[in-house]
Design a protein around this motif. Structure first.
Motif, mmCIF file in Angstrom:
data_model
loop_
_atom_site.group_PDB
_atom_site.id
_atom_site.type_symbol
_atom_site.label_atom_id
_atom_site.label_comp_id
_atom_site.label_asym_id
_atom_site.label_seq_id
_atom_site.Cartn_x
_atom_site.Cartn_y
_atom_site.Cartn_z
ATOM 1 N N LEU A 89 14.417 17.558 -12.425
ATOM 2 C CA LEU A 89 13.945 17.340 -11.091
ATOM 3 C C LEU A 89 14.500 16.171 -10.288
ATOM 4 N N ILE A 90 14.218 15.883 -8.929
ATOM 5 C CA ILE A 90 14.714 14.632 -8.490
ATOM 6 C C ILE A 90 13.774 13.764 -8.942
ATOM 7 N N LYS A 91 12.430 13.898 -9.048
ATOM 8 C CA LYS A 91 11.285 13.012 -9.221
ATOM 9 C C LYS A 91 11.502 12.439 -10.813
ATOM 10 N N ASP A 92 12.297 13.399 -11.519
ATOM 11 C CA ASP A 92 12.610 12.818 -13.097
ATOM 12 C C ASP A 92 13.585 11.746 -12.928
ATOM 13 N N LEU A 93 14.644 11.961 -11.963
ATOM 14 C CA LEU A 93 15.784 11.022 -11.809
ATOM 15 C C LEU A 93 15.181 9.675 -11.873
ATOM 16 N N VAL A 94 14.076 9.416 -10.924
ATOM 17 C CA VAL A 94 13.800 8.002 -10.778
ATOM 18 C C VAL A 94 13.165 7.312 -11.773
ATOM 19 N N PHE A 95 12.646 8.073 -12.861
ATOM 20 C CA PHE A 95 11.962 7.493 -13.933
ATOM 21 C C PHE A 95 12.991 7.253 -14.998
ATOM 22 N N MET A 96 14.357 7.792 -14.996
ATOM 23 C CA MET A 96 15.310 7.561 -16.057
ATOM 24 C C MET A 96 15.753 6.031 -16.031
ATOM 25 N N THR A 97 16.219 5.662 -17.100
ATOM 26 C CA THR A 97 16.857 4.239 -17.215
ATOM 27 C C THR A 97 18.221 4.291 -16.824
ATOM 28 N N PRO A 98 18.806 3.348 -16.358
ATOM 29 C CA PRO A 98 20.318 3.244 -16.230
ATOM 30 C C PRO A 98 21.133 4.263 -17.176
ATOM 31 N N GLU A 99 20.778 3.931 -18.548
ATOM 32 C CA GLU A 99 21.464 4.652 -19.675
ATOM 33 C C GLU A 99 21.469 5.967 -19.587
ATOM 34 N N GLN A 100 20.250 6.476 -19.336
ATOM 35 C CA GLN A 100 19.909 7.837 -19.242
ATOM 36 C C GLN A 100 20.569 8.569 -18.072
ATOM 37 N N ARG A 101 20.579 7.591 -17.149
ATOM 38 C CA ARG A 101 21.297 8.339 -15.752
ATOM 39 C C ARG A 101 22.494 8.458 -15.860
ATOM 40 N N LYS A 102 23.459 8.028 -16.810
ATOM 41 C CA LYS A 102 24.773 8.685 -17.248
ATOM 42 C C LYS A 102 24.847 9.903 -17.515
ATOM 43 N N ARG A 103 24.023 10.564 -17.712
ATOM 44 C CA ARG A 103 24.165 12.091 -17.724
ATOM 45 C C ARG A 103 24.551 12.956 -16.366
ATOM 46 N N GLN A 104 24.328 11.767 -15.490
ATOM 47 C CA GLN A 104 24.675 12.430 -14.067
ATOM 48 C C GLN A 104 26.055 12.365 -13.864
ATOM 49 N N THR A 105 26.906 11.792 -14.698
ATOM 50 C CA THR A 105 28.294 11.569 -14.274
ATOM 51 C C THR A 105 29.237 12.822 -14.561
ATOM 52 N N VAL A 106 28.501 13.933 -14.961
ATOM 53 C CA VAL A 106 29.097 15.054 -15.273
ATOM 54 C C VAL A 106 28.318 16.278 -14.477
ATOM 55 N N LEU A 107 28.842 17.562 -14.199
ATOM 56 C CA LEU A 107 28.113 18.560 -13.678
ATOM 57 C C LEU A 107 27.039 19.046 -14.505
ATOM 58 N N PRO A 108 25.913 19.357 -13.963
ATOM 59 C CA PRO A 108 24.864 19.964 -14.881
ATOM 60 C C PRO A 108 24.979 21.202 -15.383
ATOM 61 N N GLY A 109 24.382 21.575 -16.551
ATOM 62 C CA GLY A 109 25.011 23.010 -16.865
ATOM 63 C C GLY A 109 23.778 23.852 -17.089
ATOM 64 N N LEU A 110 24.306 25.168 -17.094
ATOM 65 C CA LEU A 110 23.367 26.206 -17.251
ATOM 66 C C LEU A 110 22.748 26.216 -18.611
ATOM 67 N N THR A 111 23.382 25.618 -19.652
ATOM 68 C CA THR A 111 22.928 25.455 -20.932
ATOM 69 C C THR A 111 23.560 24.213 -21.376
ATOM 70 N N GLY A 112 23.157 23.501 -22.485
ATOM 71 C CA GLY A 112 23.526 22.211 -22.932
ATOM 72 C C GLY A 112 23.294 21.826 -24.543
ATOM 73 N N TRP A 113 23.789 20.633 -24.899
ATOM 74 C CA TRP A 113 23.559 20.360 -26.251
ATOM 75 C C TRP A 113 22.067 20.226 -26.511
ATOM 76 N N ALA A 114 21.259 19.682 -25.610
ATOM 77 C CA ALA A 114 19.916 19.664 -25.934
ATOM 78 C C ALA A 114 19.371 20.880 -26.114
ATOM 79 N N GLN A 115 19.744 22.217 -25.309
ATOM 80 C CA GLN A 115 19.172 23.439 -25.167
ATOM 81 C C GLN A 115 19.323 24.109 -26.565
ATOM 82 N N ILE A 116 20.316 23.679 -27.053
ATOM 83 C CA ILE A 116 20.548 24.340 -28.429
ATOM 84 C C ILE A 116 20.013 23.709 -29.747
ATOM 85 N N ASN A 117 19.426 22.490 -29.174
ATOM 86 C CA ASN A 117 18.809 21.930 -30.254
ATOM 87 C C ASN A 117 17.460 21.622 -29.917
ATOM 88 N N GLY A 118 16.687 22.797 -29.421
ATOM 89 C CA GLY A 118 15.298 22.669 -29.054
ATOM 90 C C GLY A 118 14.939 23.161 -27.775
#
Length: 223
Positions: free
Chosen positions: A116-145
């Motif tokens: 969510l957009i509101k999640d973005l503002v609560f992320m740390t600068p390190e965590q916001r690096k996830r936004q350097t690629v296209l978001p996915g239908l599924t991902g590494w976190a999804q297959i790990n939980g």
């Protein structure tokens, strides 16, 4: 690097187009059922932060009603999420319209899930690096939980994925995702029907103050 820069997008277009064609009967039937059981609109649209934090409109099948209280406020998600809606989520049928997001270039087959957009503002600068690629239908976190994973682990997996984006890893994620969908594993966080927002989680864990929470929430509303 070649895969990430060129091949991945070609595969996204090819796979999303083929999936839309093959799954069109399923999407058609799902749309009819959503219309009958939940009403209009059939498609739920929501703004999400994408690559480089560019905001896009994500499409999903509707899973909740618009039930409101006497003041006109929406009732809690747990009440508005019907048995039918839970079935759509557990089978991931509600995610099928995101194939159009992938075809358009808003998303990829594999990547960090769009938050969510509101999640973005609560992320740390390190965590916001996830936004350097296209978001996915599924991902590494999804297959790990899937959804039953802590926010800390979710970000850890997302950042791990960025370090090693390859065809073999994407293939592995897709295959494991299909398996998890069939066994309906990790659909919800324990004790919750819907995922907890990052800000609410941080406030509950006393990792931020109420003043910080309110300030960042207002910032999200301006995005």
């Amino acid at each position: 690097m070649i895969y990430q820069k060129y091949v991945k997008r070609i595969l996204d277009i090819t796979l999303s187009c083929a999936s839309i064609i093959v799954l069109s009967p399923v999407m058609g039937v799902t749309a009819i059922l959503v219309k009958q059981k939940l009403g209009s609109p059939v498609i739920f649209k929501q703004k999400r932060p994408g690559k480089d934090e560019k905001i896009f409109t994500m499409y999903k099948f509707r899973t909740m009603t618009d039930e409101r209280d006497e003041k006109g406020e929406l009732l809690p998600d747990s009440i508005r999420l019907t048995k039918f809606g839970k079935m759509l989520r557990s089978t991931s049928l509600d995610e099928l319209p995101e194939l159009f997001n992938i075809f358009k270039g808003d998303m990829s087959i594999v990547g960090p899930r769009p938050q969510l957009i509101k999640d973005l503002v609560f992320m740390t600068p390190e965590q916001r690096k996830r936004q350097t690629v296209l978001p996915g239908l599924t991902g590494w976190a999804q297959i790990n939980g899937r959804n039953d994973v802590t926010w800390e682990d979710k970000f850890k997996y997302d950042l791990e994925y960025l370090k090693n984006i390859s065809f073999l890893k994407d293939y592995k994620i897709i295959v494991k995702t299909i398996t998890k969908v069939f066994v309906r594993e990790g659909i919800n966080a324990k004790g919750m029907d819907t995922a907890e927002d990052l800000g609410d989680y941080l406030l509950k864990q006393k990792m931020i103050s109420l003043n910080q929470y309110n300030m960042l929430t207002k910032k999200a509303e301006r995005l």
